[in-house]
Enzyme design. Structure first.
Site, PDB file in Angstrom:
ATOM      1  N   LYS A 182       1.003  -1.022  -0.087  1.00 22.56           N
ATOM      2  CA  LYS A 182       0.066  -0.089  -0.146  1.00 22.56           C
ATOM      3  C   LYS A 182       0.651   1.181  -0.021  1.00 22.56           C
ATOM      4  O   LYS A 182       1.514   1.546   1.005  1.00 22.56           O
ATOM      5  CB  LYS A 182      -0.894   0.080   1.354  1.00 22.56           C
ATOM      6  N   GLU A 257       9.820   1.033  10.792  1.00 21.99           N
ATOM      7  CA  GLU A 257      11.024   1.987  10.568  1.00 21.99           C
ATOM      8  C   GLU A 257      10.346   3.316  10.918  1.00 21.99           C
ATOM      9  O   GLU A 257       9.331   4.015   9.943  1.00 21.99           O
ATOM     10  CB  GLU A 257      11.513   1.750   9.162  1.00 21.99           C
ATOM     11  N   CYS A 291      13.870  10.129   6.448  1.00 16.35           N
ATOM     12  CA  CYS A 291      13.749   9.647   8.128  1.00 16.35           C
ATOM     13  C   CYS A 291      15.117   9.552   8.747  1.00 16.35           C
ATOM     14  O   CYS A 291      15.150   9.701   9.775  1.00 16.35           O
ATOM     15  CB  CYS A 291      13.363   8.090   7.836  1.00 16.35           C
ATOM     16  N   GLU A 390      10.836  15.152  15.283  1.00 16.14           N
ATOM     17  CA  GLU A 390      11.081  14.999  13.792  1.00 16.14           C
ATOM     18  C   GLU A 390      10.193  16.061  13.052  1.00 16.14           C
ATOM     19  O   GLU A 390       9.277  16.153  13.041  1.00 16.14           O
ATOM     20  CB  GLU A 390      10.804  13.564  13.437  1.00 16.14           C
TER      21      GLU A 390
END
Ligand code: NAI
Ligand code: MG
Length: 487
Positions: A182, A257, A291, A390
């Site tokens: 997906k 992750e 990331c 983040e």
């Protein structure tokens, strides 16, 4: 196979070897973040489509050709898919840039070859997954078989839409699994195109299914489906936690992750010009929507001011520009809400006491688009929100430190543990610091390098499990122990 991405036609789902509409008939629009214009309509998968795709994958695995295929044939097909991706690199690169806003330099020259490399590299693993004979007892012949898991659900983010297809699907398929993937709703197009190329390469129906659609419906349905043996996920921490909870009910394996806030540490004895380039690329490559971005720059106090000045000069030279121009190095953020989130963090930094040393503003190109300047925040302390959270955009937090112990303490004083960088000419220091950093990857005198052969993943809040490398193939397979009485 007809190209479902022909102009004017909606992109479709790939289920059981066919390009199909969603069971509901619904579609959604995918947008170009550089122009704020629609690109095309995309079939919007829902829970019923998840069910259809899982059934197709199960059939291909349990009773179809994939489960019975000779590994050498699997290897040949995956290699061929790598070749087809290279042949279509111009087309796929362009689609990625239109959908995501990243510079064509990145999607054509770096991402497309990386996806092809993944299929080429992992194809070789298909023929090299061996078990052991184990000398247990002379009365028995005992051995292990390394077997696939079955059906793998892959849920991927919008920052590296095509690369993630390679990172997740290539090792899973090489190990003999079938895959239902997906893509993120923001960036579905390259995954659909690679799904078509997989059919052209000769992958049998049901082996690789692609389901664009919302995470909350089709994504969640995939995670909860009893016919799925493992979920591999890359994305936000919040969704990762939810997926882990949802996997518990069906005792699914899961790999997560979940991003990071990676320290890039510059010691005073580093090659400073190389470190400036590394600090720059560490945060501004991929618009900072990476990331592993080196988003916390730790700079030793004795060189701090000189280093900051060089970095600011470089950051000010690079302005956002048209992502389709091959010279562009800073593209558009993926959508308006991501841009607002990033600009909101710049404000937060200022209110916490940081200084905007470069950038800090939205900068439309030709009057349009979700572009943000290359931004450097100085005077940041490690406890500020802009140092701990983040941001996922082109915003660098610069934090001074004093000596090795202070650098390591600050580097590790964070929820995350994905990646890290160390810049020094002292070999001993480099490797001693590498051992002390709580991170899945340490780059020494470089940053942001990847290869299908090198494992990648996090520790602590960045998740667990590994993409890439031999480790990823192991994570898409399991051992069976066989005991034979020979007395
Ligand atoms: P997200 O985590 O919502 O999306 C990642 C994938 O998960 C997408 O395919 C999405 O459709 C799917 N998803 C969402 N909810 C789900 C559910 N309940 N069950 C199953 N699948 C689900 O990330 P989002 O909202 O696009 O971005 C939010 C923030 O996450 C970003 O601002 C960034 O900070 C971070 N992020 C981190 C990434 C990384 O590589 N570590 C990648 C993308 C975002
Ligand atoms: Mg888009």
């Amino acid at each position: 196979m007809t190209d479902t991405l022909a102009p004017g036609k909606p992109a479709k789902l790939i289920i059981d070897g066919k390009a199909v509409d969603a069971a509901s008939g619904e579609t959604f629009t995918t947008w170009n973040p550089a122009t704020e214009e629609p690109i095309c309509e995309v079939a919007k998968a829902g829970p019923e489509d998840a069910n259809r795709a899982v059934q197709a994958a199960r059939a291909a695995y349990d009773s179809g050709p994939w489960g019975r295929m000779r590994p050498a044939e699997r290897q040949r097909l995956l290699w061929k898919l790598g070749d087809l991706i290279l042949e279509h690199a111009d087309e796929i690169g362009r689609l990625e840039t239109l959908d995501n806003g990243k510079p064509i330099f990145e999607s054509r020259q770096i991402d497309a070859p990386m996806v092809a490399n993944c299929f080429h590299y992992f194809s070789g693993w298909a023929t090299k997954l061996t078990g052991d004979t184990v000398p247990v007892n002379p009365a028995f012949f005992t051995y292990t078989l390394r077997e696939p898991l079955g059906v793998v659900g892959a849920i991927i983010p919008w920052n590296f839409p095509m690369i993630m297809v390679g990172w997740k699907a290539a090792p899973a398929l090489a190990a003999g699994n079938c895959v239902v993937l997906k893509p993120a709703q923001e960036t579905p197009l390259t995954a659909v195109r690679i799904g078509e190329l997989a059919l052209e390469a000769g992958l049998p129906p049901g082996v690789l299914n692609i389901l664009p659609g919302p995470g909350s419906s089709v994504g969640a349905a995939l995670v909860k489906h009893p016919g799925v043996d493992k979920i591999t996920f890359t994305g936000s921490t919040e969704v990762g936690k939810q997926i882990m909870r949802d996997c518990a009910d069906t005792v699914k394996k899961v790999t997560l992750e979940l991003g990071g806030k990676s320290p890039n540490i510059v010691f005073a004895d580093a090659d400073l010009d190389a470190a400036v380039r590394g600090a720059y690329n560490g945060i501004f490559y991929g618009k900072g929507e990476v990331c592993a971005a080196g988003s916390r720059l730790l700079v030793e106090k004795s060189i701090h001011d000189e280093f900051l000045a060089k970095l600011v000069e470089r950051a000010q030279k690079v302005q956002p520009a048209d992502p389709l121009d091959p010279k562009t190095r800073l593209g558009a953020l993926v959508n308006e809400s991501q841009m607002k989130k990033v600009l909101g963090y710049v404000e937060t930094g200022v209110s916490e006491g940081a200084t905007i040393a470069a950038g800090g503003k939205r900068r439309p190109v030709n009057g349009k688009g979700w572009f943000v300047e290359a931004t450097v925040l100085s005077g940041v302390s490690n406890s500020m929100r802009v140092a701990q959270e983040e941001i996922f955009g082109p915003v660098l937090a610069v934090i001074p430190f004093d000596g090795v112990d202070d650098a390591v303490t600050k580097a590790n004083d964070i929820f995350y543990g994905l990646a890290s960088g160390v810049w020094t000419r002292d070999v001993k220091k480099a490797h001693l610091v590498a051992r002390r950093l709580a991170a899945g990857t340490v780059w020494i005198n470089t940053y942001n390098f990847y290869d299908p052969g090198m494992p990648f993943g996090g520790v602590k809040g960045s998740g667990f499990g590994r993409d890439l490398g031999a480790d990823s193939v192991r994570e898409y397979s399991q051992v069976k122990s066989v005991w034979t009485s020979i007395e």
